[in-house]
Enzyme design. Structure first.
Site, PDB file in Angstrom:
ATOM      1  N   GLU A 124      -2.168  -4.894 -15.721  1.00 33.69           N
ATOM      2  CA  GLU A 124      -1.154  -3.990 -15.194  1.00 33.69           C
ATOM      3  C   GLU A 124      -0.226  -3.551 -16.321  1.00 33.69           C
ATOM      4  O   GLU A 124      -0.207  -4.140 -17.398  1.00 33.69           O
ATOM      5  CB  GLU A 124      -0.340  -4.695 -14.109  1.00 33.69           C
ATOM      6  CG  GLU A 124      -1.153  -5.213 -12.939  1.00 33.69           C
ATOM      7  CD  GLU A 124      -1.678  -4.097 -12.040  1.00 33.69           C
ATOM      8  OE1 GLU A 124      -1.151  -2.975 -12.114  1.00 33.69           O
ATOM      9  OE2 GLU A 124      -2.622  -4.352 -11.269  1.00 33.69           O
TER      10      GLU A 124
ATOM     11  N   GLY B 294      -7.915  -1.031 -17.561  1.00 34.20           N
ATOM     12  CA  GLY B 294      -7.498  -1.260 -16.182  1.00 34.20           C
ATOM     13  C   GLY B 294      -7.561  -2.700 -15.734  1.00 34.20           C
ATOM     14  O   GLY B 294      -7.352  -3.000 -14.560  1.00 34.20           O
TER      15      GLY B 294
ATOM     16  N   GLY C  63     -11.107  -5.551 -10.067  1.00 34.41           N
ATOM     17  CA  GLY C  63     -11.701  -4.221  -9.993  1.00 34.41           C
ATOM     18  C   GLY C  63     -11.759  -3.715  -8.566  1.00 34.41           C
ATOM     19  O   GLY C  63     -11.794  -4.487  -7.613  1.00 34.41           O
TER      20      GLY C  63
ATOM     21  N   ILE D 176     -16.163 -12.678  -5.739  1.00 31.81           N
ATOM     22  CA  ILE D 176     -16.848 -13.962  -5.544  1.00 31.81           C
ATOM     23  C   ILE D 176     -16.501 -14.507  -4.159  1.00 31.81           C
ATOM     24  O   ILE D 176     -15.324 -14.653  -3.832  1.00 31.81           O
ATOM     25  CB  ILE D 176     -16.413 -14.993  -6.607  1.00 31.81           C
ATOM     26  CG1 ILE D 176     -16.461 -14.391  -8.010  1.00 31.81           C
ATOM     27  CG2 ILE D 176     -17.291 -16.227  -6.542  1.00 31.81           C
ATOM     28  CD1 ILE D 176     -15.863 -15.274  -9.078  1.00 31.81           C
TER      29      ILE D 176
ATOM     30  N   PHE E 202      -3.823   2.739   0.660  1.00 37.35           N
ATOM     31  CA  PHE E 202      -4.982   3.513   0.203  1.00 37.35           C
ATOM     32  C   PHE E 202      -4.938   3.674  -1.312  1.00 37.35           C
ATOM     33  O   PHE E 202      -5.147   4.746  -1.859  1.00 37.35           O
ATOM     34  CB  PHE E 202      -5.011   4.889   0.896  1.00 37.35           C
ATOM     35  CG  PHE E 202      -6.380   5.523   0.909  1.00 37.35           C
ATOM     36  CD1 PHE E 202      -7.383   5.015   1.705  1.00 37.35           C
ATOM     37  CD2 PHE E 202      -6.665   6.635   0.114  1.00 37.35           C
ATOM     38  CE1 PHE E 202      -8.640   5.602   1.725  1.00 37.35           C
ATOM     39  CE2 PHE E 202      -7.912   7.227   0.122  1.00 37.35           C
ATOM     40  CZ  PHE E 202      -8.901   6.711   0.936  1.00 37.35           C
TER      41      PHE E 202
ATOM     42  N   VAL F  90      -7.845  -0.580  -4.055  1.00 36.96           N
ATOM     43  CA  VAL F  90      -8.696  -1.370  -3.154  1.00 36.96           C
ATOM     44  C   VAL F  90      -8.938  -0.641  -1.847  1.00 36.96           C
ATOM     45  O   VAL F  90     -10.069  -0.594  -1.347  1.00 36.96           O
ATOM     46  CB  VAL F  90      -8.071  -2.754  -2.900  1.00 36.96           C
ATOM     47  CG1 VAL F  90      -8.921  -3.549  -1.910  1.00 36.96           C
ATOM     48  CG2 VAL F  90      -7.925  -3.528  -4.202  1.00 36.96           C
TER      49      VAL F  90
ATOM     50  N   GLY G  83     -11.761 -11.923  -6.594  1.00 41.25           N
ATOM     51  CA  GLY G  83     -12.370 -10.600  -6.581  1.00 41.25           C
ATOM     52  C   GLY G  83     -13.611 -10.553  -5.725  1.00 41.25           C
ATOM     53  O   GLY G  83     -13.565 -10.700  -4.510  1.00 41.25           O
TER      54      GLY G  83
ATOM     55  N   LEU H 242      -4.076  -0.302   6.132  1.00 38.72           N
ATOM     56  CA  LEU H 242      -2.719  -0.250   5.586  1.00 38.72           C
ATOM     57  C   LEU H 242      -2.801  -0.232   4.071  1.00 38.72           C
ATOM     58  O   LEU H 242      -3.065  -1.244   3.435  1.00 38.72           O
ATOM     59  CB  LEU H 242      -1.904  -1.464   6.048  1.00 38.72           C
ATOM     60  CG  LEU H 242      -1.835  -1.724   7.554  1.00 38.72           C
ATOM     61  CD1 LEU H 242      -0.981  -2.953   7.850  1.00 38.72           C
ATOM     62  CD2 LEU H 242      -1.300  -0.510   8.296  1.00 38.72           C
TER      63      LEU H 242
ATOM     64  N   LYS I  73      -3.532 -18.078  -6.745  1.00 33.80           N
ATOM     65  CA  LYS I  73      -4.926 -18.237  -6.309  1.00 33.80           C
ATOM     66  C   LYS I  73      -5.300 -19.710  -6.173  1.00 33.80           C
ATOM     67  O   LYS I  73      -5.998 -20.099  -5.225  1.00 33.80           O
ATOM     68  CB  LYS I  73      -5.853 -17.532  -7.306  1.00 33.80           C
ATOM     69  CG  LYS I  73      -5.686 -16.018  -7.322  1.00 33.80           C
ATOM     70  CD  LYS I  73      -6.475 -15.373  -8.441  1.00 33.80           C
ATOM     71  CE  LYS I  73      -6.302 -13.855  -8.435  1.00 33.80           C
ATOM     72  NZ  LYS I  73      -7.001 -13.223  -9.576  1.00 33.80           N
TER      73      LYS I  73
END
Length: 432
Positions: free
Chosen positions: A191, A188, A303, A137, A12, A15, A135, A10, A206
């Protein structure tokens, strides 16, 4: 025994395309590790006719989520849509259909993770969410498995790559906030609208996820104390360096007999602490456990491919469970009651930068303010004057409560000899 595992993807974007690239590039390795091939059978997108630079066949793209979630040949759903409501609804629908889910969605897991994990338990499905924090880790897997036998007391973390990149550029290259943010955007790391990063909400989400898992309880996002990096003033980074500190946007979570405290804010971290040397877009989380002691987990926090690597790691774990017939066997019910500390129970040291009138007796007046609230001072330094005829006084306290700090701030704002409180920071770095 399955002879292959089919995935419904779900999303594309950055990520999702990274996940497809890794699955294609490492198909031989994955097949060897699992004993069966792993294939993407359907992909949900907004425009199925759009030309894409991918090895996936055009016909597997669809704009109908039901075509993915309700396909009986699809074994596992991978959600990388982003956003909140649509993603939450898709995860719920997949779990109710009896399908395991892998998600990278920190917004959904921070706000609705507890109810989604409960739903996964009810329908005997896996719900993996490693990529929602840190990310590349493997933090969540470490807390769930590697440190499962330990009792985690505290977490200290740099969990937002954008703000860490900005502060690194400001400190080491003497760039302004605006210049550093522009570079982060160009590369990048930020945002187009960076408010979730610089205002601290991304890190707060997080830390909510990590604290819930580390302390086995239902930490709520609204209970996180949040200050953004826009509170950092000109000259603060140089002052930090002068006193042996580094400014970081950091998250803290601590649990003791009084309850839980959790915050995200710019802090002064002692240069001797390992987190002080975490630079650029990298993330790091320092974990304090009863038996393991102190450990730190470090790596790229954002990333396409680092995040996609975490997603793919979850895919492998979910596939193994499917092949072994143990998917949905891990229960996620919280073990401990959730109690939030009051401000008077949260203890720390504070750095105060105060602009005062350049006149006789000011220092004694300020000393009495601190004394009135039971706060002792470790450091008192008069700094350079400003253009308005005032001077900056630097006060670093011994350990006081957050309530004492707030009361001191309030009285300073109402003290005639004080022009204003320029900035303030928690002082961190000692074992908490």
């Amino acid at each position: 025994m399955k002879n292959e595992i089919n995935i419904g993807l779900l999303g594309f974007g950055v990520v999702g395309s990274g996940v497809a690239e890794i699955l294609h590039r490492h198909q031989e390795d994955l097949s060897h590790k699992l004993g069966v091939p792993v294939k993407i059978k359907k992909v949900l997108v907004k425009d199925a006719t759009k030309k894409r630079d991918t090895v996936l066949a055009q016909e597997i793209f669809t704009t109908d989520s039901d075509e993915v979630i309700e396909d009986p040949s699809i074994d596992l759903i991978v959600e990388v849509i982003g956003g909140t409501i649509e993603a939450k609804q898709a995860i719920e629908k997949a779990l109710r259909a009896g399908k395991g889910v892998v998600t990278a969605n920190k917004d959904v897991m921070a706000q609705f993770g507890h109810e989604l994990l409960k739903l996964a338990d009810e329908h005997k499905c896996d719900l993996f969410y490693e990529a929602s924090v840190g990310g590349g880790i493997p933090l969540i897997r470490t807390l769930e498995d590697g440190l499962a036998s330990d009792r985690i007391r505290a977490l200290t973390g740099i969990v937002n790559g954008t703000t860490n990149f900005i502060l690194t550029k400001m400190k080491h290259e003497k760039k302004t906030y605006e210049e550093a943010l522009a570079e982060a955007t160009e590369l990048g790391f930020a945002e187009a609208d960076p408010s979730a990063d610089v205002d601290g909400m991304d890190a707060a989400r997080k830390m909510t996820i990590l604290a819930s898992l580390a302390f086995s309880t239902e930490v709520r996002l609204e209970d996180v104390f949040v200050r953004g990096m826009k509170d950092i003033q000109n000259g603060d980074l140089a002052l930090a360096e002068q006193f042996g500190f580094t400014v970081k946007m950091a998250g803290f979570a601590k649990k003791d007999d009084d309850g839980i405290e959790i915050s995200v804010e710019p802090v002064f971290i002692q240069n001797s602490h390992p987190l002080a040397s975490v630079n650029n877009e990298f993330n790091a989380v320092y974990v304090y456990g009863d038996t393991v002691g102190e450990t730190m987990f470090y790596g790229p926090g954002a990333g396409s491919l680092p995040t996609a690597t975490s997603v793919t790691g979850d895919i492998v774990a979910a596939c193994r469970n499917l092949l072994l017939g143990v998917n949905g066997k891990r229960l996620h019910a919280p073990q401990h009651a959730y109690t939030v500390k009051e401000d008077k129970q949260i203890i720390g040291r504070y750095f105060h930068r105060i602009s005062v009138k350049d006149e006789v007796g000011v220092l004694s007046k300020l000393a009495s303010v601190y004394s009135n609230h039971g706060a002792s001072l470790a450091t008192v330094v008069q700094h350079e004057g400003d253009n308005n005829g005032g001077v900056d006084l630097i006060m670093i306290t011994h350990s006081i409560s957050r309530q004492q700090h707030l009361d001191i701030m309030n009285e300073l704002h109402n003290t005639p000899a004080v022009n204003g409180v320029v900035s303030y920071y928690r002082v961190e770095g000692e074992n908490r």
